[in-house]
Each structure stands twice: as C-alpha cells, then as structure tokens.
Design a protein around this motif. Sequence first.
Motif, PDB file in Angstrom:
ATOM      1  N   MET A  19      -8.246  45.118  19.746  1.00  0.00           N
ATOM      2  CA  MET A  19      -8.631  43.618  19.620  1.00  0.00           C
ATOM      3  C   MET A  19      -7.417  42.812  19.324  1.00  0.00           C
ATOM      4  O   MET A  19      -6.697  43.210  18.773  1.00  0.00           O
ATOM      5  N   ALA A  20      -7.395  41.687  20.382  1.00  0.00           N
ATOM      6  CA  ALA A  20      -6.391  40.657  19.914  1.00  0.00           C
ATOM      7  C   ALA A  20      -6.456  40.078  18.356  1.00  0.00           C
ATOM      8  O   ALA A  20      -7.644  40.200  17.912  1.00  0.00           O
ATOM      9  N   ALA A  21      -5.064  39.690  18.070  1.00  0.00           N
ATOM     10  CA  ALA A  21      -5.007  39.004  16.813  1.00  0.00           C
ATOM     11  C   ALA A  21      -6.234  38.021  16.511  1.00  0.00           C
ATOM     12  O   ALA A  21      -6.303  37.083  17.279  1.00  0.00           O
ATOM     13  N   LEU A  22      -6.851  37.915  15.412  1.00  0.00           N
ATOM     14  CA  LEU A  22      -8.051  37.342  15.334  1.00  0.00           C
ATOM     15  C   LEU A  22      -7.830  36.481  13.827  1.00  0.00           C
ATOM     16  O   LEU A  22      -7.592  36.946  12.671  1.00  0.00           O
ATOM     17  N   THR A  23      -7.677  35.089  13.881  1.00  0.00           N
ATOM     18  CA  THR A  23      -7.695  34.307  12.538  1.00  0.00           C
ATOM     19  C   THR A  23      -8.936  34.476  11.882  1.00  0.00           C
ATOM     20  O   THR A  23     -10.025  34.053  12.280  1.00  0.00           O
ATOM     21  N   VAL A  24      -8.831  34.791  10.656  1.00  0.00           N
ATOM     22  CA  VAL A  24      -9.994  34.825   9.671  1.00  0.00           C
ATOM     23  C   VAL A  24      -9.869  34.209   8.502  1.00  0.00           C
ATOM     24  O   VAL A  24      -8.721  34.363   8.006  1.00  0.00           O
ATOM     25  N   SER A  25     -10.788  33.309   8.178  1.00  0.00           N
ATOM     26  CA  SER A  25     -10.291  32.177   6.934  1.00  0.00           C
ATOM     27  C   SER A  25     -11.650  31.984   6.327  1.00  0.00           C
ATOM     28  O   SER A  25     -12.865  32.537   6.768  1.00  0.00           O
ATOM     29  N   ILE A  26     -11.775  31.392   5.304  1.00  0.00           N
ATOM     30  CA  ILE A  26     -13.054  30.988   4.506  1.00  0.00           C
ATOM     31  C   ILE A  26     -13.072  29.431   4.437  1.00  0.00           C
ATOM     32  O   ILE A  26     -12.116  28.595   4.203  1.00  0.00           O
ATOM     33  N   SER A  27     -14.126  28.922   4.977  1.00  0.00           N
ATOM     34  CA  SER A  27     -14.379  27.491   4.810  1.00  0.00           C
ATOM     35  C   SER A  27     -15.529  27.225   4.078  1.00  0.00           C
ATOM     36  O   SER A  27     -16.803  27.296   4.514  1.00  0.00           O
ATOM     37  N   GLU A  28     -15.429  26.588   2.691  1.00  0.00           N
ATOM     38  CA  GLU A  28     -16.688  26.256   1.943  1.00  0.00           C
ATOM     39  C   GLU A  28     -17.590  27.611   1.753  1.00  0.00           C
ATOM     40  O   GLU A  28     -16.872  28.671   1.283  1.00  0.00           O
ATOM     41  N   PRO A  83     -29.256  31.381  -1.814  1.00  0.00           N
ATOM     42  CA  PRO A  83     -29.096  30.513  -0.635  1.00  0.00           C
ATOM     43  C   PRO A  83     -27.552  30.041  -0.856  1.00  0.00           C
ATOM     44  O   PRO A  83     -27.063  29.410   0.129  1.00  0.00           O
ATOM     45  N   GLN A  84     -26.964  29.858  -1.912  1.00  0.00           N
ATOM     46  CA  GLN A  84     -25.717  29.331  -2.033  1.00  0.00           C
ATOM     47  C   GLN A  84     -24.543  30.292  -1.919  1.00  0.00           C
ATOM     48  O   GLN A  84     -23.333  30.086  -2.666  1.00  0.00           O
ATOM     49  N   ILE A  85     -24.932  31.432  -1.756  1.00  0.00           N
ATOM     50  CA  ILE A  85     -23.868  32.550  -1.790  1.00  0.00           C
ATOM     51  C   ILE A  85     -22.708  32.328  -0.951  1.00  0.00           C
ATOM     52  O   ILE A  85     -22.831  31.317   0.158  1.00  0.00           O
ATOM     53  N   ALA A  86     -21.605  32.696  -1.473  1.00  0.00           N
ATOM     54  CA  ALA A  86     -20.213  32.197  -0.767  1.00  0.00           C
ATOM     55  C   ALA A  86     -19.267  33.412  -0.936  1.00  0.00           C
ATOM     56  O   ALA A  86     -19.206  34.159  -1.708  1.00  0.00           O
ATOM     57  N   PRO A  87     -18.515  33.460   0.445  1.00  0.00           N
ATOM     58  CA  PRO A  87     -17.476  34.388   0.232  1.00  0.00           C
ATOM     59  C   PRO A  87     -16.402  33.949  -0.735  1.00  0.00           C
ATOM     60  O   PRO A  87     -15.961  32.729  -0.957  1.00  0.00           O
ATOM     61  N   ALA A  88     -15.768  35.144  -1.183  1.00  0.00           N
ATOM     62  CA  ALA A  88     -14.643  34.718  -2.261  1.00  0.00           C
ATOM     63  C   ALA A  88     -13.398  35.173  -1.633  1.00  0.00           C
ATOM     64  O   ALA A  88     -12.262  34.645  -1.880  1.00  0.00           O
ATOM     65  N   ALA A  89     -13.440  36.224  -0.843  1.00  0.00           N
ATOM     66  CA  ALA A  89     -12.141  36.910  -0.137  1.00  0.00           C
ATOM     67  C   ALA A  89     -12.655  37.587   0.991  1.00  0.00           C
ATOM     68  O   ALA A  89     -13.561  38.123   1.118  1.00  0.00           O
ATOM     69  N   VAL A  90     -11.647  37.536   1.972  1.00  0.00           N
ATOM     70  CA  VAL A  90     -11.894  38.332   3.266  1.00  0.00           C
ATOM     71  C   VAL A  90     -10.686  39.243   3.784  1.00  0.00           C
ATOM     72  O   VAL A  90      -9.636  38.715   3.322  1.00  0.00           O
ATOM     73  N   HIS A  91     -10.681  40.490   4.307  1.00  0.00           N
ATOM     74  CA  HIS A  91      -9.532  41.134   4.600  1.00  0.00           C
ATOM     75  C   HIS A  91     -10.147  41.767   5.955  1.00  0.00           C
ATOM     76  O   HIS A  91     -11.412  42.316   6.167  1.00  0.00           O
ATOM     77  N   VAL A  92      -9.104  41.776   7.081  1.00  0.00           N
ATOM     78  CA  VAL A  92      -9.249  42.606   8.086  1.00  0.00           C
ATOM     79  C   VAL A  92      -8.410  43.641   8.430  1.00  0.00           C
ATOM     80  O   VAL A  92      -7.375  43.507   8.043  1.00  0.00           O
ATOM     81  N   ASP A  93      -9.314  44.756   8.397  1.00  0.00           N
ATOM     82  CA  ASP A  93      -8.441  46.173   8.848  1.00  0.00           C
ATOM     83  C   ASP A  93      -8.841  46.582  10.083  1.00  0.00           C
ATOM     84  O   ASP A  93     -10.005  47.204  10.399  1.00  0.00           O
TER      85      ASP A  93
END
Length: 367
Positions: free
Chosen positions: A1-10, A51-61
């Motif tokens: 898989m090519a490099a993928l940008t992963v981030s959190i937005s709201e 319904p207001q659940i939000a991501p706090a951190a993301v990590h790609v392996d």
Amino acid sequence: MAALTVSISERSVVLGEHVIPGRWLRDHGDDIDSLNPDSKQRLTDTFGIDPQIAPAAVHVDGAWLSVDWSDGVRTGHDLDRLLAVASSRRSLWPRTGSGFTLPAGVDLWDSPAEATWFDFGVLDDDAAWTEALDHLRRFGWAAFDGAELGEESTMRLAKRIGYPRASIFGTVWNMNSGSFEHQDSAYESFALDVHTDGTYSHDGPGTIVFAQQLKTGEGGDSVLVDGFAAARDFQAQNPEAADLLTRYAVTAHYVEPGVHLVAERPPLRVDEHGTLVQVSFNNYDRSPVLPDEGLVDDVIDAYNGFRAVFNDSSRALVHPWQPGRVLVFDNWRCFHGRTGFSGERRFKGCYTNHEDLEGAYRVAGLI
C-alpha cells in the motif's frame, strides 16, 4: 500500500481524500472485539454508540488502522477494505412518492396477546387448517402443539404452506445448541436481538418453521415482534426517517468456509404501489456501507430509531418451548429472537418461500 496520510478532523478520521465520520467508523471495526473473525457477524453494540463519539488518536501499522476513541475503546480496521468502502459511498434509491401504506386485511399488534396454540392435528383437517392459516395471515405467526418429534412434522407443516426451501443450512436443518454446524449466532446460547433471516439473500425466506426436539435447562424462549406494526408506529413518529428507510439499501452478508453470500434491500421494502411488503433488519449480518456525505447521520438516526421502536420489550410476544411444539411465522413481517438459555436446546427447522405462503392463502380463499 502506498503511503497514506491519516489524521483526525473534529469527530472524523481522514484517510487521504476520504473523510470517515467517527460515528460510522466506531461501528465498523475489524478487530476481534468488533467482528467475529470466522462468521464476520457484528459484535459491536451499534445502538450503544454515543452519537458524539470522536477519535482521540490514530495509528497505522502496514494495512491496519488503529483508532482510540473518546469512550476509551480501541478499534482496528483493515485499511484496504475501509478504503474500498469509502470509495463506494451509498446514495438513496429513487422512488415515486414517499412513505408507505400498510397491507390490507392484517391485524397489527403492538403489544403481545396471549399465545394461541393449535393442535398439530389440524394439518389433517382442511377446515381446521384454514383457521390456523388465517391466524398466520392475520397476525404473522401460528403456533402448534402435539407434533411428533423428528423431521417429518416439520416437513408436513412446510408442505401445507408450499415446500421446504433449500438454503445454506439445508432443506430441513438441525439447530442444536453448541453444535456449530454453521458459523452463525443461532447456534450460540446468548440472547439474540430480534431480527429477520436471510438479509444476505436476494429473496429472503418467506416463512420460518421451528420445531423443538429437546430442551433442558432454563430460558431459550422465542420472541416475536410485529414488524409491520412497528413500521406503522415509526412512520407516525418520524415520517421523514421512515421514508428514508424505504430508499436506503442496507447490504448484508453470510460467510463460512466456501460460502460468501451478499444481498441488499431497504429495511422497509415497498412495492410499486407504495405498500409495505417486507421488513428486513439483521444487525448481526450488516455489511460496511458508507452513506453519501450529508446522509450519514440521517441514515444512522433512521436505522437506530426504527430499531428502538421494534426492540421495545413491551411489543414482544414470548413463545415458551417444549418438545412437540412448532412455530411458523412470516419472516417478511415478524422479527424474531430468543432469550438466553442454559442446558441443551435442539430444533428442526426449515424455510418456505413467500410466494408459496401467498399462494396458500389464495387456495384457502383468504385473500
């Protein structure tokens, strides 16, 4: 898989060009706490997600995305599958008109009446059988007592309606607790939420026949809910959401070694005249499909809202079991589930087609 940008937005996770709403993503984990690794049946408590659940951190392996959530849960996601879903977002089906009407000539029930048991001997008497068949037509179910144990009683009842329908489970199948002949939650002992069968089939089973052969221990009662009555009440409460569920197709799947079935239909299926003909809802077998942008909250709210109506315990008709009892119900109308149980529980079961059920009504002069 090519490099993928992963981030959190709201409250969303951003994967390259794709914005994945957290409320949807939290419900679609691929980790062993979210999804059964063998059957691919859902383990997540869909309806308990904030319904207001939000991501706090993301990590790609590699090809795996881990997400830590604001409720303290961590989910894992297959990135290849997630990106494929995100690239094929689901829009609404076009429809002429909106909402739906209910079928004529049926008795809707939103609170359980006392269970009526017909003697199994009515199958040998045309007039008595017509009375039992009319109960099935009006209420969506009919229950019998006094059947001989074994496959023949199940076959006889199915043949009174049409003919036993072959499926992935067989023609007349055994459903024995703990046997795990198939990778399905029906073979477990925990309580099952009410649902319909065959959401992964283009033509879902018309009726389901259960015939108990053996019971030890406690619990394991069958639970029925009138899906047409629930749909009526949901439409009265929230007509826009009910209309959406006639136009948003939900995909479902069945997976075991050598088998991978997929189908889709709206939870509230209407005919060309706008009449409700089928309820279809099984959260265990629901596949990951991402609605179009702007539809995600509306779809989730409608889906969860309908479930809140039909899952109300005050609607549940409970059928206690003992060997010799047989239950047949309209799988296009009634949701079914069961209470948790201990001990051993053995059944014979089969499906029939809905067109044959309708044909039986015509032959008997009931429609």
